[in-house]
Design a protein around this motif. Structure first.
Motif, PDB file in Angstrom:
ATOM      1  N   GLY A 164       0.800  -1.218   0.000  1.00  0.00           N
ATOM      2  CA  GLY A 164       0.000   0.000   0.000  1.00  0.00           C
ATOM      3  C   GLY A 164       0.834   1.270   0.000  1.00  0.00           C
ATOM      4  O   GLY A 164       0.344   2.344  -0.283  1.00  0.00           O
ATOM      5  N   GLU A 165       2.119   1.152   0.333  1.00  0.00           N
ATOM      6  CA  GLU A 165       2.979   2.339   0.390  1.00  0.00           C
ATOM      7  C   GLU A 165       3.527   2.669  -0.996  1.00  0.00           C
ATOM      8  O   GLU A 165       3.697   1.786  -1.839  1.00  0.00           O
ATOM      9  CB  GLU A 165       4.174   2.076   1.320  1.00  0.00           C
ATOM     10  CG  GLU A 165       3.814   1.671   2.726  1.00  0.00           C
ATOM     11  CD  GLU A 165       3.131   2.797   3.485  1.00  0.00           C
ATOM     12  OE1 GLU A 165       3.467   3.963   3.218  1.00  0.00           O
ATOM     13  OE2 GLU A 165       2.240   2.494   4.311  1.00  0.00           O
ATOM     14  N   LEU A 166       3.855   3.943  -1.191  1.00  0.00           N
ATOM     15  CA  LEU A 166       4.499   4.337  -2.447  1.00  0.00           C
ATOM     16  C   LEU A 166       5.836   3.624  -2.615  1.00  0.00           C
ATOM     17  O   LEU A 166       6.183   3.172  -3.699  1.00  0.00           O
ATOM     18  CB  LEU A 166       4.711   5.852  -2.482  1.00  0.00           C
ATOM     19  CG  LEU A 166       3.461   6.693  -2.774  1.00  0.00           C
ATOM     20  CD1 LEU A 166       3.793   8.163  -2.702  1.00  0.00           C
ATOM     21  CD2 LEU A 166       2.874   6.338  -4.123  1.00  0.00           C
ATOM     22  N   SER A 167       6.567   3.490  -1.499  1.00  0.00           N
ATOM     23  CA  SER A 167       7.890   2.864  -1.604  1.00  0.00           C
ATOM     24  C   SER A 167       7.779   1.413  -2.048  1.00  0.00           C
ATOM     25  O   SER A 167       8.657   0.901  -2.747  1.00  0.00           O
ATOM     26  CB  SER A 167       8.629   2.966  -0.276  1.00  0.00           C
ATOM     27  OG  SER A 167       7.798   2.479   0.757  1.00  0.00           O
ATOM     28  N   GLY A 168       6.699   0.741  -1.663  1.00  0.00           N
ATOM     29  CA  GLY A 168       6.484  -0.635  -2.108  1.00  0.00           C
ATOM     30  C   GLY A 168       6.340  -0.697  -3.619  1.00  0.00           C
ATOM     31  O   GLY A 168       6.935  -1.544  -4.290  1.00  0.00           O
ATOM     32  N   LEU A 169       5.564   0.252  -4.150  1.00  0.00           N
ATOM     33  CA  LEU A 169       5.364   0.282  -5.595  1.00  0.00           C
ATOM     34  C   LEU A 169       6.671   0.610  -6.324  1.00  0.00           C
ATOM     35  O   LEU A 169       6.981   0.039  -7.366  1.00  0.00           O
ATOM     36  CB  LEU A 169       4.286   1.317  -5.937  1.00  0.00           C
ATOM     37  CG  LEU A 169       3.819   1.333  -7.381  1.00  0.00           C
ATOM     38  CD1 LEU A 169       3.332  -0.038  -7.816  1.00  0.00           C
ATOM     39  CD2 LEU A 169       2.704   2.353  -7.565  1.00  0.00           C
ATOM     40  N   VAL A 170       7.452   1.515  -5.722  1.00  0.00           N
ATOM     41  CA  VAL A 170       8.758   1.847  -6.319  1.00  0.00           C
ATOM     42  C   VAL A 170       9.618   0.594  -6.391  1.00  0.00           C
ATOM     43  O   VAL A 170      10.253   0.305  -7.415  1.00  0.00           O
ATOM     44  CB  VAL A 170       9.464   2.947  -5.497  1.00  0.00           C
ATOM     45  CG1 VAL A 170      10.927   3.082  -5.914  1.00  0.00           C
ATOM     46  CG2 VAL A 170       8.741   4.275  -5.656  1.00  0.00           C
ATOM     47  N   LEU A 171       9.604  -0.181  -5.317  1.00  0.00           N
ATOM     48  CA  LEU A 171      10.384  -1.414  -5.289  1.00  0.00           C
ATOM     49  C   LEU A 171       9.941  -2.352  -6.407  1.00  0.00           C
ATOM     50  O   LEU A 171      10.762  -2.912  -7.149  1.00  0.00           O
ATOM     51  CB  LEU A 171      10.223  -2.086  -3.920  1.00  0.00           C
ATOM     52  CG  LEU A 171      11.003  -3.384  -3.734  1.00  0.00           C
ATOM     53  CD1 LEU A 171      12.496  -3.101  -3.725  1.00  0.00           C
ATOM     54  CD2 LEU A 171      10.586  -4.093  -2.452  1.00  0.00           C
ATOM     55  N   VAL A 172       8.607  -2.509  -6.563  1.00  0.00           N
ATOM     56  CA  VAL A 172       8.091  -3.407  -7.590  1.00  0.00           C
ATOM     57  C   VAL A 172       8.522  -2.945  -8.982  1.00  0.00           C
ATOM     58  O   VAL A 172       9.005  -3.730  -9.798  1.00  0.00           O
ATOM     59  CB  VAL A 172       6.550  -3.494  -7.503  1.00  0.00           C
ATOM     60  CG1 VAL A 172       5.983  -4.255  -8.694  1.00  0.00           C
ATOM     61  CG2 VAL A 172       6.136  -4.152  -6.205  1.00  0.00           C
ATOM     62  N   HIS A 173       8.383  -1.661  -9.244  1.00  0.00           N
ATOM     63  CA  HIS A 173       8.776  -1.147 -10.558  1.00  0.00           C
ATOM     64  C   HIS A 173      10.269  -1.338 -10.805  1.00  0.00           C
ATOM     65  O   HIS A 173      10.685  -1.680 -11.906  1.00  0.00           O
ATOM     66  CB  HIS A 173       8.439   0.343 -10.679  1.00  0.00           C
ATOM     67  CG  HIS A 173       6.998   0.591 -11.009  1.00  0.00           C
ATOM     68  ND1 HIS A 173       6.388   0.001 -12.091  1.00  0.00           N
ATOM     69  CD2 HIS A 173       6.045   1.350 -10.423  1.00  0.00           C
ATOM     70  CE1 HIS A 173       5.120   0.402 -12.152  1.00  0.00           C
ATOM     71  NE2 HIS A 173       4.888   1.215 -11.137  1.00  0.00           N
ATOM     72  N   THR A 174      11.072  -1.093  -9.766  1.00  0.00           N
ATOM     73  CA  THR A 174      12.518  -1.246  -9.920  1.00  0.00           C
ATOM     74  C   THR A 174      12.860  -2.685 -10.291  1.00  0.00           C
ATOM     75  O   THR A 174      13.639  -2.935 -11.204  1.00  0.00           O
ATOM     76  CB  THR A 174      13.237  -0.856  -8.617  1.00  0.00           C
ATOM     77  OG1 THR A 174      12.843   0.467  -8.270  1.00  0.00           O
ATOM     78  CG2 THR A 174      14.734  -0.907  -8.770  1.00  0.00           C
TER      79      THR A 174
END
Ligand SMILES: Nc1ncnc2c1ncn2[C@@H]1O[C@H](COP(=O)(O)OP(=O)(O)O)[C@@H](O)[C@H]1O
Ligand SMILES: [Mg+2]
Lengths: 305, 361
Positions: A164-174
């Motif tokens: 749910g966090e933005l940082s989680g999504l950043v990790l996934v995209h990376t």
């Protein structure tokens, strides 16, 4: 006999010099330009409809033809789309999504490219033990359908507390950008002459110095390509954005979907069109600004000394 | 002579392919050693092992008495010059020259002094602010040499540095490298497949084939007394003429060529008692013609089958003892296809190899 024939043939070109004149309306030109114009119209027409619709008021839309230009130009739909339209629970327009998308895209692009370029450099230059195995795994990774990994990643993010966090999504995209970007960089660095690398080692440069002082400056065109690929891919992403974030963290694409597909109230076509154009502005401007660099980067092959 | 680079039992395998096999080489202080061999014989591999850019499978390498087998390339006191120049494209010439010095955090003042000195020696001062892309091939190679020069190394390694240059520049730069060696007196190891470069530059030449040194010796030795048939054939252009014959030892050693005895009393034998099937070799330039042929110890009459005028000389193809042979005539001679020519040679200048092992007799 033969002489005469040749002479008469050449007579009409007696003063030929320089480039041969070519007729503008040759059959070849008509076909080429005809096809190009038709194709251009095919792609431009929807954009035209969107732009004119977004500039009309609702009454005008209800009565008018969708191809007709606006009688009375209004920017109200744009303002509403940006700042006050309801996207699910929040009613502060796309501005929130725009900020979220920025917060997602900028770090994702930065981290994925930083890691992938070092990967590509290490894989092509240092040939460490297991390099080939690692590379094969990465390539296989590029071909696994995303759907397979959606649920495991939900669990993974939950376990590390980033769901749910933005940082989680950043990790996934990376992580998801890694295979294709690594491939891109590895292939680019493989085209760098090996002797350059050897010369640098004789000059006492290590892993980091060679990367920052020699490879990085040489690879600028490919970095531009990677930035464009990643920015558009991540900005346009809908799937991961919808799955791995909470409503207040939704990226622009998910918000757009919520606006356009909302079932309550009347369909405000003008607001929908304005919202769609707004969310497309970033990738579009990237292409327009960097089109030339992009082509140069794609075309950049061997590096000449 | 104290040894500068010493290679002991060096082996290098790529999987099952053996590229260097048990190689031993002693290179003296200040010596100019040329590694010569056809492409793919392992010259670059050997040079890369010395530089520390490739790890040998076995054996050790000493530089100035230190065992450097496991040392980093930059810690070996070597500088290397590559065929493709390998200049850093984003740096100016000055940046290229000082890169290695900055990496060891040398004081700025000292870097400037050294760059200036190298630029002076190589006459590249006007180019210091340029990028490599704005240099010609010869200038680039000079900068590449400068990069080794500034680091004040004991051993220079060259990997076919002139192969990418056109013929005239190659000759010019070859002389410059020789001059540089006479001035600096460093040890230089120079890889090439060009025998003219090897002959003109080397104090000693190591001729390599299939990862093995076939002969190590001065250019003179290699040319006049090749140790085996491979070396004899490889050195010299056009290459040596070989006849199949038998060496017999009666009252005096002799071979028979085209039905005529060739006495070998003056030939410098290495193996005094060898007799049997041999290759009898004589260089095209050692076959005498005209006046000189008349007074030669051995004489024949041959027919000119093919004539190749080259300006300074004429190369004539002919047949002797059922073997195709070549020899040279002065460029001013008048000779036409079908002419009968008198030739002769001095057996002392021949090279004889046994047929079984193809080693010098
Ligand atoms: N990475 C490698 N893997 C397998 N074989 C190699 C590799 N590098 C070089 N070789 C082989 O080693 C031999 C010697 O190569 P090299 O030292 O470059 O020859 P050269 O004398 O032309 O410089 C060649 O036959 C080449 O095929
Ligand atoms: Mg080579």
């Amino acid at each position: 006999m033969a002489d005469t024939v040749i002479r008469t043939q050449h007579a009409s070109h007696a003063h030929a010099a320089g480039p041969r004149p070519r007729p503008i309306f040759s059959r070849r030109n008509i076909i080429i330009y005809g096809v190009l114009i038709v194709l251009a119209l095919y792609y431009l027409l929807p954009i035209y409809v969107m732009v004119v619709t977004s500039l009309k008021g609702m009454p005008e839309i209800r009565v008018g033809n969708i191809f007709a230009p606006p009688v009375e130009i209004t920017f109200a739909p744009w303002v509403k789309a940006w700042s006050s339209v309801c996207t699910g629970l929040n009613c502060d327009g796309l501005s929130r999504g725009f900020l979220n998308s920025l917060k997602i895209t900028v770090p994702s692009v930065f981290f994925s490219i930083a890691v992938a370029s070092v990967n590509g450099y290490a894989l092509s230059m240092w040939r460490f033990k297991g390099a080939n195995v690692l590379f094969t795994i990465l390539i296989i990774g590029a071909f696994i359908p995303y759907q397979v990994m959606i649920y495991p990643i939900v669990v993974l993010l939950r376990e590390i507390g980033l769901y749910g966090e933005l940082s989680g999504l950043v990790l996934v995209h990376t992580v998801f950008g890694m295979p294709i970007l690594t491939l891109l960089f590895r292939n680019y660095f493989s085209s760098v002459p090996e002797e350059l690398f050897k010369a640098a080692r004789v000059d006492g440069a290590g892993f980091r110095t060679i990367y920052f002082k020699i490879m990085l400056p040489m690879a600028l065109p490919i970095f531009v390509v990677a930035v464009i690929l990643q920015t558009t891919a991540i900005w346009n992403d809908f799937l991961f954005g919808a799955i791995y974030t909470r409503p207040e963290n939704y990226p622009m694409t998910v918000q757009l979907n919520n606006i356009v597909n909302s079932v309550t109230g009347v369909k405000e076509y003008n607001v929908n069109m304005a919202a769609t154009l707004l969310s497309g502005i970033v990738p579009l401007s990237i292409y327009l600004i960097s089109g030339k660099l992009f082509v140069r980067g794609i075309a950049a092959g061997a590096v000449k000394g | 002579m104290q040894s500068s680079v010493s290679i002991q039992n060096l082996k290098l395998d790529y999987g099952t392919v053996s590229v260097l096999r048990d190689l031993n080489l002693e290179i003296g202080q200040g010596e100019f050693l040329v590694l010569l061999g056809s492409s793919g014989c392992g010259k670059s591999t050997l040079l890369n092992c010395i530089a520390g850019l490739l790890e040998p499978s076995d054996g050790s390498i000493y530089i100035n008495g230190q065992n450097v087998t496991w040392a980093e390339p930059s810690r070996r006191g070597i500088g290397m010059v590559f065929q493709s120049y390998a200049l850093y494209p984003q740096m100016t010439v000055e940046g290229n020259l000082s890169f290695g010095l900055k990496n060891i955090r040398m004081p700025k003042e000292e870097i400037r002094r050294r760059v200036a000195r190298a630029a002076d020696v190589l006459q590249i001062e006007p180019l210091l602010k340029r990028k490599p892309a704005a240099l010609s091939g010869g200038q680039r190679q000079r900068v590449a040499i400068g990069r080794a020069l500034v680091r004040d190394v004991d051993v220079f390694l060259f990997d076919e540095p002139l192969s990418n240059l056109d013929a005239k520049l190659r000759a010019d730069l070859r002389v410059e490298i020789k001059r540089l060696h006479q001035k600096l007196r460093n040890t230089m190891i120079y890889v090439t497949h060009d025998q003219v470069e090897a002959m003109t530059l080397a104090d000693r030449i190591a001729i390599m084939k299939g990862g093995v040194v076939m002969q190590l010796g001065s250019p003179n030795e290699i040319y006049n007394r090749p140790a085996n048939k491979y070396v004899a054939d490889f050195i010299g252009s056009p290459s040596m003429n070989f006849f199949e014959t038998t060496l017999s030892r009666g009252a005096e050693p002799k071979v028979v060529l085209a039905g005529r005895d060739v006495p070998l009393a003056t030939y410098g034998f290495v193996r005094k008692d060898f007799a049997g099937a041999v290759w009898f070799g004589i260089r095209p330039e050692h076959i005498l013609t005209g006046e000189a042929a008349a007074s030669a110890p051995v004489r024949f009459e041959v027919c000119a089958e093919l004539v190749e005028p080259m300006g300074s000389e004429i190369l004539v193809w002919s047949t002797l003892a059922d073997t195709s042979i070549r020899f040279r005539l002065d460029g001013q001679e008048k000779v036409a296809t079908g002419d009968m020519l008198r030739i002769g040679f001095d057996p002392a200048r021949a090279s004889i190899f046994d047929k079984a092992e193809e080693l010098r007799v």
